[in-house]
Design a protein around this motif. Sequence first.
Motif, PDB file in Angstrom:
ATOM      1  N   LEU A 261       0.737  -1.385  -0.148  1.00  0.00           N
ATOM      2  CA  LEU A 261       0.091  -0.284   0.007  1.00  0.00           C
ATOM      3  C   LEU A 261       0.812   1.222   0.011  1.00  0.00           C
ATOM      4  CD1 LEU A 261      -2.718  -1.057   2.748  1.00  0.00           C
ATOM      5  CD2 LEU A 261      -3.089  -0.835   0.212  1.00  0.00           C
ATOM      6  N   VAL A 262       1.941   1.179   0.681  1.00  0.00           N
ATOM      7  CA  VAL A 262       2.804   2.442   0.947  1.00  0.00           C
ATOM      8  C   VAL A 262       3.521   2.668  -0.489  1.00  0.00           C
ATOM      9  CG1 VAL A 262       4.824   3.348   1.749  1.00  0.00           C
ATOM     10  CG2 VAL A 262       3.264   2.059   3.331  1.00  0.00           C
ATOM     11  N   THR A 263       4.061   1.831  -0.960  1.00  0.00           N
ATOM     12  CA  THR A 263       4.827   1.880  -2.193  1.00  0.00           C
ATOM     13  C   THR A 263       4.066   2.126  -3.516  1.00  0.00           C
ATOM     14  OG1 THR A 263       5.217  -0.510  -2.528  1.00  0.00           O
ATOM     15  CG2 THR A 263       6.940   0.962  -1.102  1.00  0.00           C
ATOM     16  N   GLY A 264       2.780   1.788  -3.390  1.00  0.00           N
ATOM     17  CA  GLY A 264       1.875   1.793  -4.640  1.00  0.00           C
ATOM     18  C   GLY A 264       0.840   2.997  -4.529  1.00  0.00           C
ATOM     19  N   GLY A 265       1.083   3.935  -3.675  1.00  0.00           N
ATOM     20  CA  GLY A 265       0.249   5.142  -3.854  1.00  0.00           C
ATOM     21  C   GLY A 265      -0.981   4.866  -3.085  1.00  0.00           C
ATOM     22  N   ARG A 266      -1.304   3.724  -2.315  1.00  0.00           N
ATOM     23  CA  ARG A 266      -2.544   3.565  -1.970  1.00  0.00           C
ATOM     24  C   ARG A 266      -2.631   3.995  -0.355  1.00  0.00           C
ATOM     25  NH1 ARG A 266      -4.845  -1.890  -3.143  1.00  0.00           N
ATOM     26  NH2 ARG A 266      -6.695  -1.018  -2.244  1.00  0.00           N
ATOM     27  N   ARG A 267      -1.772   4.533   0.190  1.00  0.00           N
ATOM     28  CA  ARG A 267      -1.905   5.296   1.449  1.00  0.00           C
ATOM     29  C   ARG A 267      -1.646   6.912   1.536  1.00  0.00           C
ATOM     30  NH1 ARG A 267       2.376   4.786   6.623  1.00  0.00           N
ATOM     31  NH2 ARG A 267       3.764   5.523   4.905  1.00  0.00           N
ATOM     32  N   HIS A 268      -2.500   7.397   2.338  1.00  0.00           N
ATOM     33  CA  HIS A 268      -2.362   8.836   2.509  1.00  0.00           C
ATOM     34  C   HIS A 268      -2.154   9.163   3.649  1.00  0.00           C
ATOM     35  CE1 HIS A 268      -4.224  13.085   1.673  1.00  0.00           C
ATOM     36  NE2 HIS A 268      -3.178  13.428   2.449  1.00  0.00           N
ATOM     37  N   VAL A 269      -0.885   9.550   4.262  1.00  0.00           N
ATOM     38  CA  VAL A 269      -0.214   9.580   5.579  1.00  0.00           C
ATOM     39  C   VAL A 269      -0.223  11.184   5.958  1.00  0.00           C
ATOM     40  CG1 VAL A 269       2.215   9.847   4.779  1.00  0.00           C
ATOM     41  CG2 VAL A 269       1.693   9.478   7.193  1.00  0.00           C
ATOM     42  N   MET A 270      -0.660  11.830   6.987  1.00  0.00           N
ATOM     43  CA  MET A 270      -0.549  13.099   7.509  1.00  0.00           C
ATOM     44  C   MET A 270       0.278  13.054   8.565  1.00  0.00           C
ATOM     45  SD  MET A 270      -3.597  15.653   8.720  1.00  0.00           S
ATOM     46  CE  MET A 270      -4.312  16.048   7.017  1.00  0.00           C
ATOM     47  N   MET A 271       1.569  13.599   8.326  1.00  0.00           N
ATOM     48  CA  MET A 271       2.424  13.906   9.332  1.00  0.00           C
ATOM     49  C   MET A 271       2.563  14.968   9.902  1.00  0.00           C
ATOM     50  SD  MET A 271       5.298  12.159   6.805  1.00  0.00           S
ATOM     51  CE  MET A 271       6.813  12.189   8.135  1.00  0.00           C
TER      52      MET A 271
ATOM     53  N   ASN B 113       6.520   8.098  -2.187  1.00  0.00           N
ATOM     54  CA  ASN B 113       5.729   6.834  -2.529  1.00  0.00           C
ATOM     55  C   ASN B 113       4.121   6.961  -2.598  1.00  0.00           C
ATOM     56  OD1 ASN B 113       7.625   4.718  -3.507  1.00  0.00           O
ATOM     57  ND2 ASN B 113       8.511   5.421  -1.884  1.00  0.00           N
ATOM     58  N   ASN B 114       3.714   7.737  -1.740  1.00  0.00           N
ATOM     59  CA  ASN B 114       2.292   7.837  -1.523  1.00  0.00           C
ATOM     60  C   ASN B 114       2.106   9.242  -1.023  1.00  0.00           C
ATOM     61  OD1 ASN B 114       2.957   5.845   1.371  1.00  0.00           O
ATOM     62  ND2 ASN B 114       2.548   8.018   1.555  1.00  0.00           N
ATOM     63  N   PRO B 115       0.569   9.700  -1.022  1.00  0.00           N
ATOM     64  CA  PRO B 115       0.325  11.294  -1.005  1.00  0.00           C
ATOM     65  C   PRO B 115       0.634  11.428   0.405  1.00  0.00           C
ATOM     66  CG  PRO B 115      -1.381  10.134  -2.180  1.00  0.00           C
ATOM     67  CD  PRO B 115      -0.332   9.113  -1.894  1.00  0.00           C
ATOM     68  N   THR B 116       1.334  12.726   0.936  1.00  0.00           N
ATOM     69  CA  THR B 116       1.385  13.067   2.427  1.00  0.00           C
ATOM     70  C   THR B 116       1.106  14.391   2.537  1.00  0.00           C
ATOM     71  OG1 THR B 116       3.364  11.655   2.251  1.00  0.00           O
ATOM     72  CG2 THR B 116       3.310  13.254   3.953  1.00  0.00           C
ATOM     73  N   SER B 117       0.143  14.673   3.553  1.00  0.00           N
ATOM     74  CA  SER B 117      -0.207  15.943   4.024  1.00  0.00           C
ATOM     75  C   SER B 117       0.535  16.137   5.266  1.00  0.00           C
ATOM     76  CB  SER B 117      -1.785  16.018   4.223  1.00  0.00           C
ATOM     77  OG  SER B 117      -2.269  15.953   2.939  1.00  0.00           O
ATOM     78  N   TYR B 118       0.260  17.298   5.826  1.00  0.00           N
ATOM     79  CA  TYR B 118       1.048  17.782   7.251  1.00  0.00           C
ATOM     80  C   TYR B 118       0.251  18.301   7.988  1.00  0.00           C
ATOM     81  CZ  TYR B 118       5.308  16.879   4.630  1.00  0.00           C
ATOM     82  OH  TYR B 118       6.247  15.973   3.995  1.00  0.00           O
TER      83      TYR B 118
END
Length: 239
Positions: A76-86, A124-129
Motif C-alpha cells: 500500500l505504501v509503495t503503490g500510492g494507496r496510503r495517505h499519511v498526515m505527518m 511513494n504515497n500522498p503526504t499531508s502535514y
Amino acid sequence: MTGVTRAEYCVIACAEAWRDAGEILASPMGLIPSVGARLARLTFSPDLLLTDGEALLVRPDGTVEGWLPYRQHLALVTGGRRHVMMGASQIDRYGNQNISCIGDWARPKRQLLGVRGAPVNTLNNPTSYWVPRHSRRVFVEKGDLVCGVGYDHAAGARFHRIPRVVSDLGVFDFATPDRSMRLASLHPGVSIADVQEATGFTLIVPDEVPYTREPTAEELKLIREVIDPGNSRAREVAA
C-alpha cells in the motif's frame, strides 16, 4: 454554527484530506488528524482503511476489522494507496519537511525524531502535514534538512503528492504554477495578516480566501459525543 472551536475547525480541515479517498490506508499522526480520519470514515469516506499502527485494521471505535500483514502494508505504501498526515518541525514553500534536527546535521543544535520514514512516505504515497502551532520557526524559508520531499525535489516520483498542510491558522496547498505554497482557507477568527506574520516566506495568497468550512450538525455530534467525548483535541489546539 455557534460554539465551534478552533480545534474542531482543524479536525474538519484534516478530515477533508481523505474526502472520497476510496479504499486507501489512512495514516494520521497526531491527535487532531486521528480524529479527522475517523470522522472521514464515519461520514464521507466510508471505504477508508484505518490501522492501529501495528498489524491490524480497525474500525473508528478501535475494534478490529481485519489483519494487515507487513508485506501488504508495504504494498500500500509503495503503490500510492496510503495517505499519511505527518507532523513537521520545519516546512518550506515547496513542502520540504524536516523532523530530524535543527541546525547543521553534523552538529545540530537540537536532535529531533530523525528522518524515519519521511522520504519513503513522500515519494511513494500522498503526504499531508499537520502543524498545531503555526510560526516562523516551522514555516521556514529553508529547512535545515530535507526529510519529507517537496515538489522541487520530487521529479520523476510517480506517487508524490502533497494534498494539503493544515495548521491552527488555516489550510494550505500547492495549487500554483511553480508548486509553491498557497493559502487555501483561513480558520474563522484568523486574518491573512495573522498568517503572513507567522510564516517565514512569502505565501501565495489568492484575491479571495474562503474560510475553512464549518462542521455539519452530524459531524459536530460525532466529534463531541462519539470520537472524542473527552475533548482531548483541545490539548493540541486550545483556542
